[in-house]
Design a protein around this motif. Sequence first.
Motif, short mmCIF file in Angstrom:
data_model
loop_
_atom_site.label_atom_id
_atom_site.label_comp_id
_atom_site.label_asym_id
_atom_site.label_seq_id
_atom_site.Cartn_x
_atom_site.Cartn_y
_atom_site.Cartn_z
N ASN A 1 0.81 -1.21 0.00
CA ASN A 1 0.00 0.00 0.00
C ASN A 1 0.85 1.28 0.00
OD1 ASN A 1 -2.43 -1.47 0.05
ND2 ASN A 1 -2.22 -1.77 2.26
N SER A 2 2.13 1.14 -0.18
CA SER A 2 3.03 2.30 -0.15
C SER A 2 2.96 3.07 -1.47
CB SER A 2 4.47 1.84 0.09
OG SER A 2 4.92 1.08 -1.01
N ALA A 3 3.47 4.30 -1.43
CA ALA A 3 3.54 5.12 -2.65
C ALA A 3 4.45 4.47 -3.68
CB ALA A 3 4.05 6.52 -2.30
N LEU A 4 5.54 3.85 -3.23
CA LEU A 4 6.45 3.18 -4.15
C LEU A 4 5.76 2.00 -4.84
CD1 LEU A 4 9.31 3.34 -5.24
CD2 LEU A 4 10.04 1.85 -3.38
N ALA A 5 4.94 1.26 -4.09
CA ALA A 5 4.19 0.15 -4.67
C ALA A 5 3.19 0.66 -5.71
CB ALA A 5 3.47 -0.64 -3.59
N GLU A 6 2.54 1.78 -5.41
CA GLU A 6 1.59 2.34 -6.37
C GLU A 6 2.29 2.81 -7.64
OE1 GLU A 6 -1.91 5.72 -6.75
OE2 GLU A 6 -0.96 5.39 -4.82
N LEU A 7 3.44 3.47 -7.48
CA LEU A 7 4.21 3.88 -8.65
C LEU A 7 4.62 2.67 -9.48
CD1 LEU A 7 6.49 6.67 -7.15
CD2 LEU A 7 4.66 6.97 -8.82
N SER A 8 5.03 1.61 -8.80
CA SER A 8 5.44 0.40 -9.51
C SER A 8 4.28 -0.23 -10.28
CB SER A 8 5.99 -0.63 -8.52
OG SER A 8 7.20 -0.17 -7.97
N ARG A 9 3.09 -0.20 -9.70
CA ARG A 9 1.92 -0.77 -10.38
C ARG A 9 1.52 0.06 -11.60
NH1 ARG A 9 0.38 -1.65 -5.07
NH2 ARG A 9 -0.89 0.24 -5.01
N LYS A 10 1.62 1.38 -11.48
CA LYS A 10 1.15 2.25 -12.56
C LYS A 10 2.24 2.58 -13.57
CE LYS A 10 -2.54 4.40 -9.98
NZ LYS A 10 -3.09 5.65 -9.45
N GLY A 11 3.48 2.29 -13.22
CA GLY A 11 4.58 2.59 -14.11
C GLY A 11 5.33 1.34 -14.48
N VAL A 12 6.57 1.53 -14.84
CA VAL A 12 7.45 0.42 -15.20
C VAL A 12 8.69 0.51 -14.36
CG1 VAL A 12 8.86 -0.58 -17.03
CG2 VAL A 12 6.60 0.30 -17.57
N THR A 13 9.04 -0.56 -13.71
CA THR A 13 10.31 -0.63 -13.00
C THR A 13 11.28 -1.35 -13.92
OG1 THR A 13 9.19 -0.73 -10.87
CG2 THR A 13 11.50 -1.42 -10.91
N TYR A 14 12.25 -0.61 -14.41
CA TYR A 14 13.20 -1.17 -15.37
C TYR A 14 14.37 -1.76 -14.61
CZ TYR A 14 16.17 -1.56 -19.46
OH TYR A 14 16.97 -2.04 -20.45
N THR A 15 14.45 -3.09 -14.58
CA THR A 15 15.45 -3.77 -13.76
C THR A 15 16.71 -4.13 -14.52
OG1 THR A 15 14.46 -5.92 -14.23
CG2 THR A 15 13.67 -4.75 -12.27
N ASN A 16 16.77 -3.81 -15.80
CA ASN A 16 17.93 -4.19 -16.59
C ASN A 16 18.78 -2.97 -16.96
OD1 ASN A 16 19.56 -6.08 -17.83
ND2 ASN A 16 18.50 -5.93 -19.80
N ALA A 17 18.67 -1.91 -16.20
CA ALA A 17 19.46 -0.70 -16.46
C ALA A 17 20.91 -0.95 -16.10
CB ALA A 17 18.91 0.47 -15.66
N ARG A 18 21.81 -0.33 -16.83
CA ARG A 18 23.24 -0.46 -16.56
C ARG A 18 23.86 0.94 -16.54
NH1 ARG A 18 21.80 -4.80 -15.38
NH2 ARG A 18 22.39 -6.77 -16.27
N THR A 19 24.82 1.10 -15.67
CA THR A 19 25.60 2.34 -15.65
C THR A 19 27.02 1.98 -16.06
OG1 THR A 19 26.25 2.05 -13.35
CG2 THR A 19 24.22 3.30 -13.76
N PRO A 20 27.85 2.99 -16.32
CA PRO A 20 29.25 2.69 -16.62
C PRO A 20 29.88 1.94 -15.44
CG PRO A 20 28.77 4.99 -17.07
CD PRO A 20 27.57 4.41 -16.38
N ALA A 21 30.97 1.27 -15.68
CA ALA A 21 31.62 0.48 -14.63
C ALA A 21 31.90 1.34 -13.40
CB ALA A 21 32.92 -0.13 -15.14
N ASN A 22 32.23 2.59 -13.61
CA ASN A 22 32.40 3.53 -12.51
C ASN A 22 31.05 4.20 -12.29
OD1 ASN A 22 33.24 5.36 -10.67
ND2 ASN A 22 34.42 6.60 -12.08
N SER A 23 30.17 3.55 -11.51
CA SER A 23 28.80 4.04 -11.41
C SER A 23 28.59 5.05 -10.29
CB SER A 23 27.84 2.87 -11.23
OG SER A 23 28.09 2.22 -10.01
N ASP A 24 29.64 5.47 -9.64
CA ASP A 24 29.52 6.42 -8.55
C ASP A 24 29.27 7.83 -9.08
OD1 ASP A 24 29.75 6.75 -5.66
OD2 ASP A 24 31.52 7.95 -6.13
N SER A 25 28.50 8.59 -8.36
CA SER A 25 28.31 10.01 -8.60
C SER A 25 27.92 10.35 -10.03
CB SER A 25 29.57 10.77 -8.17
OG SER A 25 29.85 10.51 -6.82
N PHE A 26 28.64 11.27 -10.63
CA PHE A 26 28.25 11.77 -11.94
C PHE A 26 28.06 10.70 -13.01
CE2 PHE A 26 29.44 16.55 -12.33
CZ PHE A 26 28.50 16.85 -11.38
N PRO A 27 28.98 9.77 -13.21
CA PRO A 27 28.78 8.81 -14.31
C PRO A 27 27.47 8.02 -14.19
CG PRO A 27 31.02 8.67 -13.49
CD PRO A 27 30.25 9.54 -12.53
#
Length: 197
Positions: free
Chosen positions: A57-83
């Motif tokens: 019943n949380s807001a995050l659960a509602e957002l997940s139901r109405k939107g898309v949670t993309y679980t296959n996103a990737r960041t550069p190997a150095n994923s800290d901060s700006f990159p």
Amino acid sequence: MTLRKMGMGLLAAAAFAATAQADDNHQQDANIHYMLLVSVDGLHALDVANYVESHPNSALAELSRKGVTYTNARTPANSDSFPGLLALVTGGSPISHGFFYDVSYDRTLFDPTNTTCSGPAGNTIVFDESIDVYNSSNVSQNVIDPTKLPRGRNQNGQCVAVYPHAALKTNTIFEVVKSRGATTAWADKHPAYTPRT
């Protein structure tokens, strides 16, 4: 900014669901009115799934139901901060957007004290919490101090302070959205993280 790992938990709400649906149904994107991108330090896809399951019943659960949670996103190997953050808003890597880290080197910029941009270019650029304005109690005022920014020549040849968003070498999702006549907004923990909105 404290250099904390930004394990990019990405939740893109209602508009992404509408976008995916529009692509599947070949509908016009005129039906999309809002997009929300939530990125939280250290929040991973598994964390989101576990939280949503245990808090249906949380807001995050509602957002997940109405939107898309993309679980296959990737960041550069150095994923800290700006990159990591810039991977989300540009779709690019340090090669395309120009930031290896929030402290890096640029062959075209000058030291903050070189207010005439004279001599050879090339300087360490710092876009972390040290560029903030601080009060007498050493509390950030959430404003960038332009005297701490690297210097570079603008289109008119003037030597100016280079803000983090101006140092980006590519566009962001904000510019794409604005080019379609829409409005954007951004909230973050440090002013250096504010993209062109």
